[in-house]
Every structure is written in structure tokens, then in C-alpha cells.
Design a protein around this motif. Sequence first.
Motif, PDB file in Angstrom:
ATOM      1  N   ARG A  19       0.842  -1.194   0.000  1.00 56.88           N
ATOM      2  CA  ARG A  19       0.000   0.000   0.000  1.00 56.88           C
ATOM      3  C   ARG A  19       0.875   1.241   0.000  1.00 56.88           C
ATOM      4  N   TRP A 108      -9.198  -0.145   2.241  1.00 58.87           N
ATOM      5  CA  TRP A 108      -7.918   0.552   2.315  1.00 58.87           C
ATOM      6  C   TRP A 108      -7.102   0.238   1.062  1.00 58.87           C
ATOM      7  N   ASN A 109      -7.289   1.065   0.043  1.00 61.05           N
ATOM      8  CA  ASN A 109      -6.620   0.840  -1.232  1.00 61.05           C
ATOM      9  C   ASN A 109      -5.455   1.795  -1.388  1.00 61.05           C
ATOM     10  N   LEU A 110      -4.791   1.687  -2.519  1.00 67.63           N
ATOM     11  CA  LEU A 110      -3.692   2.596  -2.806  1.00 67.63           C
ATOM     12  C   LEU A 110      -4.173   4.040  -2.829  1.00 67.63           C
ATOM     13  N   ASP A 175       1.570  -2.333 -10.396  1.00 67.28           N
ATOM     14  CA  ASP A 175       1.484  -3.035  -9.119  1.00 67.28           C
ATOM     15  C   ASP A 175       2.534  -4.140  -9.040  1.00 67.28           C
TER      16      ASP A 175
END
Length: 314
Positions: A19, A108-110, A175
Motif C-alpha cells: 500500500r 484501504w486501497n492505494l 502493481d
Amino acid sequence: MDVLSDLLHRARAGDALVRQLVQRPPWALTFDDTAALTVVATLGGHAAVRLEGSAAAPVRLGAGDIALITAVGEYTIADDPSTPAQVVIRQGKKYRADSGDPVAGAEWNLAPRTYGDGLPGATVMLRGAYELHGDVGGRILEMLPEVAVVPAGPRTRGALDLLAAEVGRDEPGQDAVLHRLLDLVLVLALRAWCARPESELPSWYRALADPAIGDALRLLHGDPARRWTVAALAAEAGMSRASFAARFTGLVGEPPLTYLTGWRMTLAADLLRDTDATVAAVGREVGYEDAFAFSVAFKRARGISPSRWRRGTG
């Protein structure tokens, strides 16, 4: 394969949950997870890490610093040690620290892929949570304190520069690149930490620096099932049997075949946990042709039989 690479490979130290953190002060994120090892790479700005419920003093991170955090329970990353937690991250969701309520859009993402001048005064970090595997993973963790800080320096600067450049992009395959670069940062940070004179390392790791004993350890890790004898290892090291045994024991802290048995039992414990192979097959894979002899050795090392170990960890 060298011993550290062997451990990382067997512990499956890859494919971390990565993250990106982009935060402007004041900010404080509490992580309530059980990841075996967390890597926090500070690409820009500064931060502090504090262990909740611990008497240990918070540690500060500057640009280029890396923190390796072992499974310590709840900890907070903030702009300053005194900043109270605003958000708690738990099982991939965000919750308000004051009320415990979920935060809207709580996945809770990038964070937005913004770096540098896009957010003046911001701290930019990458955080990777590694679930190290089994008893082999424990050997990596024993090399580290609860929080190990690797200061910015030439050993890690190049990899962090690549990370910083990649964070600012939004391209196909990004990613995957971030994952691989963070894996590289983990290995470089472990190397740098272990190279520090003040680091308290296991005896076996310090022994790797000795040419003869380091070679013997690589042989034992590379082919643990072989019918090794002290004489055979001494011959490989170019030493007499007595001199080799004394030097190995003095540097590693235990005789060669005792170390080999411990390593075999570590591998066997993970095989019993992760595979459906019979006890006899597991024994053969780690160097025991006789299932009874393997069971006796395993019980002596672990206090319970291989079958009971499997049932207790399944």
C-alpha cells in the motif's frame, strides 16, 4: 543458493500486500494486524513509528529510511510521536480511532498516485505486509528486533529511488513492479541491518562470514537430506575433522550435526503442516530412511510426535 536466500525462498517472502501512503501533517494511522513482517519505506518526508502498549520509545524515520516491523501487535505510523491516532486499519478496512466506526469507503486501497510537488509537505511511504511462512519464517524473524530502522544510505538508495519514480506513474503492470521493488528493498534492508556492528544476530548468521563455516552452512542448507558426517563437511571445508568441529561449534554455538538436525526438524515441521505426505515420506525428504528414527528425532526436538504436531497445526 546462499543461506539467507534459501530462508527467504522457503519462507515465501514475496507478494507482500503493498500500500502507498501519502499523508500531510497532522496524521496518524494505527495498524491492528498480525503480519509477521512489515516493511515501511520512506520515500519522502518524515514519520515516526510507535508500538502501542509498549515501553519502547518511538522511532523516527526520515526520507530514505526503512523500518522493518516484526509481529508486535498494534502499532502506529504518524507524522510525530505525539500525534493521536486518527484511523485504525484492521483486516483491510479503515475505522475511526475515536469511535471505532467504519470510515466511508472503508476499503484501504492505494492512495492517489501523487508524489513530490503534487502534495507539498506530504510524507510518501510504501508499506508492505509479509506473511512469512512457518518455522522457516521464524528464523528470519529471530534476526530482527520489534522495530529495526535501516537509515538512508548507499546500500538502499538506488532501490528507493526506483520506488519513488515508480510511485509517480500510472502504467500497466505498475502493481507488479511495486511488489518486486519492495521485495528488493526487503532483502537490501535485511543485508544492511545485519551488516551493522551493533545488530544482535543469531550465531548461525554471524558464522556465515567465516569462509569455511559459511561454506559448510550453505552445504547443509542446500542438501539437508544428504548423509552428512563431520568428516565429510570438514573435507569440503579443507580442514581436519577436529579443527572443523571445534570451529563450527565455537562460531555457530552447537556442533555441526546438531545444527543439521535442528534444520531438518524445521523443514519437517513445515512439511507436516503444509502437505499431506506421510510421516515416513516427510522423514525421507529431510534425510531419514527410517520413519521410527525420524519420529524419535522429531519428538526429541519438538516434544511431541510428528502426527500430533500435524494435528495441532492443521
